[in-house]
Design an enzyme around this catalytic site. Structure first.
Site, PDB file in Angstrom:
ATOM      1  N   ASP A 131       0.674  -5.790 -16.802  1.00 25.57           N
ATOM      2  CA  ASP A 131       0.743  -6.306 -15.431  1.00 25.57           C
ATOM      3  C   ASP A 131       0.162  -7.709 -15.320  1.00 25.57           C
ATOM      4  O   ASP A 131      -0.961  -7.950 -15.763  1.00 25.57           O
ATOM      5  CB  ASP A 131      -0.051  -5.387 -14.494  1.00 25.57           C
ATOM      6  CG  ASP A 131       0.636  -4.043 -14.274  1.00 25.57           C
ATOM      7  OD1 ASP A 131       1.881  -4.005 -14.289  1.00 25.57           O
ATOM      8  OD2 ASP A 131      -0.070  -3.033 -14.085  1.00 25.57           O
ATOM      9  N   HIS A 145       4.155  -0.733   0.666  1.00 25.87           N
ATOM     10  CA  HIS A 145       3.012  -0.964   1.566  1.00 25.87           C
ATOM     11  C   HIS A 145       3.177  -0.232   2.885  1.00 25.87           C
ATOM     12  O   HIS A 145       2.277  -0.210   3.708  1.00 25.87           O
ATOM     13  CB  HIS A 145       2.832  -2.456   1.821  1.00 25.87           C
ATOM     14  CG  HIS A 145       2.514  -3.207   0.566  1.00 25.87           C
ATOM     15  ND1 HIS A 145       3.496  -3.736  -0.233  1.00 25.87           N
ATOM     16  CD2 HIS A 145       1.337  -3.472  -0.035  1.00 25.87           C
ATOM     17  CE1 HIS A 145       2.921  -4.303  -1.278  1.00 25.87           C
ATOM     18  NE2 HIS A 145       1.616  -4.168  -1.182  1.00 25.87           N
ATOM     19  N   ARG A 172      -9.519  -5.838   3.552  1.00 29.53           N
ATOM     20  CA  ARG A 172      -9.684  -5.364   2.172  1.00 29.53           C
ATOM     21  C   ARG A 172     -10.745  -6.167   1.441  1.00 29.53           C
ATOM     22  O   ARG A 172     -10.767  -7.388   1.533  1.00 29.53           O
ATOM     23  CB  ARG A 172      -8.361  -5.533   1.399  1.00 29.53           C
ATOM     24  CG  ARG A 172      -7.242  -4.695   1.920  1.00 29.53           C
ATOM     25  CD  ARG A 172      -7.289  -3.365   1.231  1.00 29.53           C
ATOM     26  NE  ARG A 172      -6.331  -2.469   1.845  1.00 29.53           N
ATOM     27  CZ  ARG A 172      -5.620  -1.592   1.152  1.00 29.53           C
ATOM     28  NH1 ARG A 172      -5.763  -1.510  -0.148  1.00 29.53           N
ATOM     29  NH2 ARG A 172      -4.786  -0.796   1.775  1.00 29.53           N
TER      30      ARG A 172
HETATM   31  N1  GLN Z   1       0.216  -0.832 -12.590  1.00 28.74           N
HETATM   32  C1  GLN Z   1      -0.455  -1.122 -11.380  1.00 28.74           C
HETATM   33  C2  GLN Z   1      -0.208  -0.006 -10.350  1.00 28.74           C
HETATM   34  O1  GLN Z   1       0.831   0.510 -10.305  1.00 28.74           O
HETATM   35  C3  GLN Z   1       0.002  -2.414 -10.791  1.00 28.74           C
HETATM   36  C4  GLN Z   1      -0.735  -2.738  -9.532  1.00 28.74           C
HETATM   37  C5  GLN Z   1      -0.438  -4.100  -9.002  1.00 28.74           C
HETATM   38  O2  GLN Z   1       0.591  -4.659  -9.282  1.00 28.74           O
HETATM   39  N2  GLN Z   1      -1.304  -4.647  -8.198  1.00 28.74           N
HETATM   40  O3  GLN Z   1      -1.047   0.301  -9.553  1.00 28.74           O
END
Ligand code: GLN
Ligand code: ZN
Length: 656
Positions: A496, A592, A412
């Site tokens: 977040d 994931h 990535r």
């Molecule tokens: N709000 C973001 C999403 O759902 C959070 C992504 C993350 O935590 N990396 O994609």
């Protein structure tokens, strides 16, 4: 050798090098020999034996008390073999990376270094050996151990993030050895201040002796972008302030030459001009922002009411069932969606067409959630490419590259924004889409923002002011957004902080300070909202046992957090008696993986949570956003999630 690069960037998004010794060695040998055949001699780099063990994780099922360092005598023969092979292939140098030397090590760990390099000494004889450290300074004890290692000809220090190492070097350096001085930042994209670096190098040379200083990058160039030449959209002035990997190599060489009296005056003078322009540029400084951020320092920012009273007030307004269900924000990013965004960016479709497509997508996502009977909805983030880039593009003080890729993990790659100036928010960034989404449903629609610490940690940050000052500026911009969302009638707002943990300094002595300003920045964003506005935050990693008190101190009303991928380690914190009074949603399934969890499995997870957390604070949600999944996975998984929540609600009601 008077100049040296600790390592090169991995180019392109698709390369993946595994860090296992066998694999790594295979690559190393073949690249080394391949380049040698082309007539290019490189320094083969190996992870040092002690760091290899200290950075490894014991396999599942291995006793906690097992010391990985006890394996040192098992792995040293492998190192000996590799060294012998390199020698046979014609190597004259070998570099061992021992980044763990910058950690807070005990005497037992330090002794392992002494032991390992004594054991390797005879095999290493005939080779020049560099032991490289980076990412922080070394402690006085580690410095002593490092500079006394047998069989080593040179020692490398990160003099960007580890300026205290300078004092240690000034206090004494072993005579006859080489000092690899990491004065060119390998983790950032800013042009070096060559004049100031040259002064440092000259001062070091006066201590360690003529020809004993090797100019180096502070760490591998893996962490910076590849070549500024590929940037077609950055303006000339901004470009003159930057140096990517290719430019950093030139800087290292220019410094090395200058140190032996062959200063390239033209190169130094254009570097000085660029620095002067960066210092005085009106694009960098915004007086009002500087003032507002300075005013924050030293004061505390908290919501007026405590969390349990706030949760009561919010429940009266939101009227949610026990174990409310929600998702983390993004819904699947389909090919169509990516195409729409791409075409809009390339001005191939009109603004109206773009808005209509995104509206349609939001409406689809809202409908799906209503059908699934999820309690707190999201709009699905169809308008966003990346959770940091989306905000950076709308904030002042940010610049974007077209090709500034760096490896994130595995295969990535990410393209971090560059924060070059004071940060401000010219206009609302998410209110338009959030209001549209809220108008499509009677259920609460979460406003969705990225927090200041995550924006900071996932960007290339300016180096002309402390990181926390930049973070406070971003916090103020996000605060304005939070308040605008509230004014627009959004009652649940998620901020977040996926990357909060990633900024944690390596040395314990600096961790408290970081956590303090990071948590403070988060609180700044939402200290001004009413009690009835519910603030959520989300985190992607759950190794929080050591920082749980800082998480609590963020004072969010609800936290959703990764849990299922890490064997529910998170829950052990609560098992050990930590009291958490705010709402909490430890992820009930791993997003994931394409696997669809069954209702029973999710119910079982919820029950495990209920064993350590009160039912009135528990939320039910996946581990993270759903953007990398397909609808064919998301729909059944969420349907099972809601079914599991309902099942347990019924059980709880009948148990009363
Ligand atoms: N709000 C973001 C999403 O759902 C959070 C992504 C993350 O935590 N990396 O994609
Ligand atoms: Zn996440």
């Amino acid at each position: 050798m008077a100049s040296h690069i600790v390592g090169y960037p991995r180019m392109g998004p698709k390369r993946e090098l595994k860090f296992a010794l066998d694999f790594g060695v295979l690559f190393l040998m073949s690249f080394y020999i391949f380049l040698l055949q082309l007539g290019i001699e490189t320094v083969p780099v190996l992870i040092g034996p002690v760091s290899y063990l200290l950075l490894s994780k014991p396999a599942k099922g291995v006793e906690k008390s097992f010391s990985l360092l006890s394996l040192i005598d098992k792995i040293l023969p492998v190192y000996k073999e590799v060294i012998a092979e390199l020698k046979a292939a014609g190597a004259t140098w070998v570099q061992f990376d021992e980044p763990t030397l910058v950690l807070d090590l005990g005497s037992h760990q330090l002794q392992a270094f002494t032991h390992a390099y004594s054991e390797l000494e005879s095999t290493l004889s005939g080779l020049q050996v560099l032991v490289e450290t980076y990412f922080a300074d070394v402690t006085a004890e580690a410095y002593k151990t490092l500079t006394s290692l047998n069989g080593v000809s040179g020692f490398g220090f990160d003099l960007i993030r580890g300026t205290k190492s300078l004092d240690l070097i000034k206090g004494g350096f072993p005579s006859g050895k080489l000092l690899f001085a990491g004065v060119v930042d390998g983790r950032n994209i800013w042009a070096n201040d060559l004049t100031s670096s040259l002064h440092i190098l000259q001062a070091l040379e006066a201590i360690v002796g003529k020809d004993k200083v090797v100019v180096s990058t502070s760490c591998s160039l893996l962490h910076t972008a590849v070549d500024l030449v590929n940037e077609t959209k950055l303006d000339k002035e901004l470009k003159s302030w930057l140096a990517f990997a290719a430019q950093k190599v030139l800087e290292v060489n220019a410094l090395a030459k200058a140190l032996v009296g062959q200063k390239d005056e033209a190169f130094f003078s254009s570097n000085a001009t660029a620095h002067a322009s960066r210092k005085s540029s009106p694009r960098v400084t915004n007086e009002a922002v500087q003032k507002a951020a300075a005013a924050l320092k030293g004061s505390d920012h908290r919501r007026a009411t405590n969390v349990s009273a706030r949760l009561d007030a919010q429940q009266k307004k939101l009227n949610l069932p026990l174990l409310p269900t929600t998702t983390i924000g993004s819904f699947p990013q389909t090919m169509d969606l990516r195409r729409v965004r791409r075409e809009y960016k390339a001005k191939k479709i009109s603004e109206d067409d773009y808005v209509n497509s995104i509206k349609e997508e939001i409406s689809k996502v809202v409908k799906i959630q209503e059908e699934l009977d999820i309690d707190v909805l999201v709009h699905g983030e169809p308008e966003r490419n990346d959770m940091v880039e989306y905000f950076g593009e709308q904030l002042s003080g940010f610049a974007f590259t077209v090709n500034g890729w760096v490896q994130s993990y595995g295969s990535r790659c990410v393209k971090p924004p560059i924060i070059y100036g004071d940060v401000s928010r010219p206009k609302a960034m998410t209110v338009f889409w959030s209001s549209i989404a809220q108008s499509m449903t009677k259920r609460p629609m979460k406003g969705m923002l990225t927090g200041p610490v995550t924006i900071l940690n996932w960007s290339f940050v300016r180096n002309d002011q402390p990181r926390h000052e930049t973070c406070y500026q971003i916090a103020l911009a996000i605060k304005d957004e939070v308040e605008d969302l509230e004014k627009a009638g959004i009652t649940v707002i998620q901020i977040d902080e996926a990357a909060l943990r990633e900024g944690l300094p390596l040395r314990k002595s600096e961790q408290a300070f970081y956590l303090d300003w990071a948590v403070h920045s988060f609180r700044i964003t939402n200290c001004g909202v009413q009690d009835t506005t519910q603030i959520h935050t989300h985190m992607c990693y759950s190794n929080f046992n050591d920082i749980i008190h800082s998480i609590i101190d963020m004072d969010a009303d609800v936290i959703t957090i990764e849990n299922s991928r890490s064997d529910e380690k998170l829950l052990s914190v609560f098992r050990e008696g930590v009291k958490y009074g705010a709402g909490i949603g430890p992820g009930v399934y791993d997003i994931h993986s394409p696997r669809i969890p069954s209702t029973e499995e999710i119910a079982d997870r919820i029950n495990k949570m209920l064993a350590v957390l009160e039912s009135n604070i528990l939320w039910v949600n996946p581990d993270c956003g759903l953007k990398t999944r397909k609808y064919s996975e998301v729909k059944p998984a969420l349907s099972n999630m809601v079914a599991a929540a309902k099942l347990i609600r019924t059980q709880l009601a009948s148990a009363k």
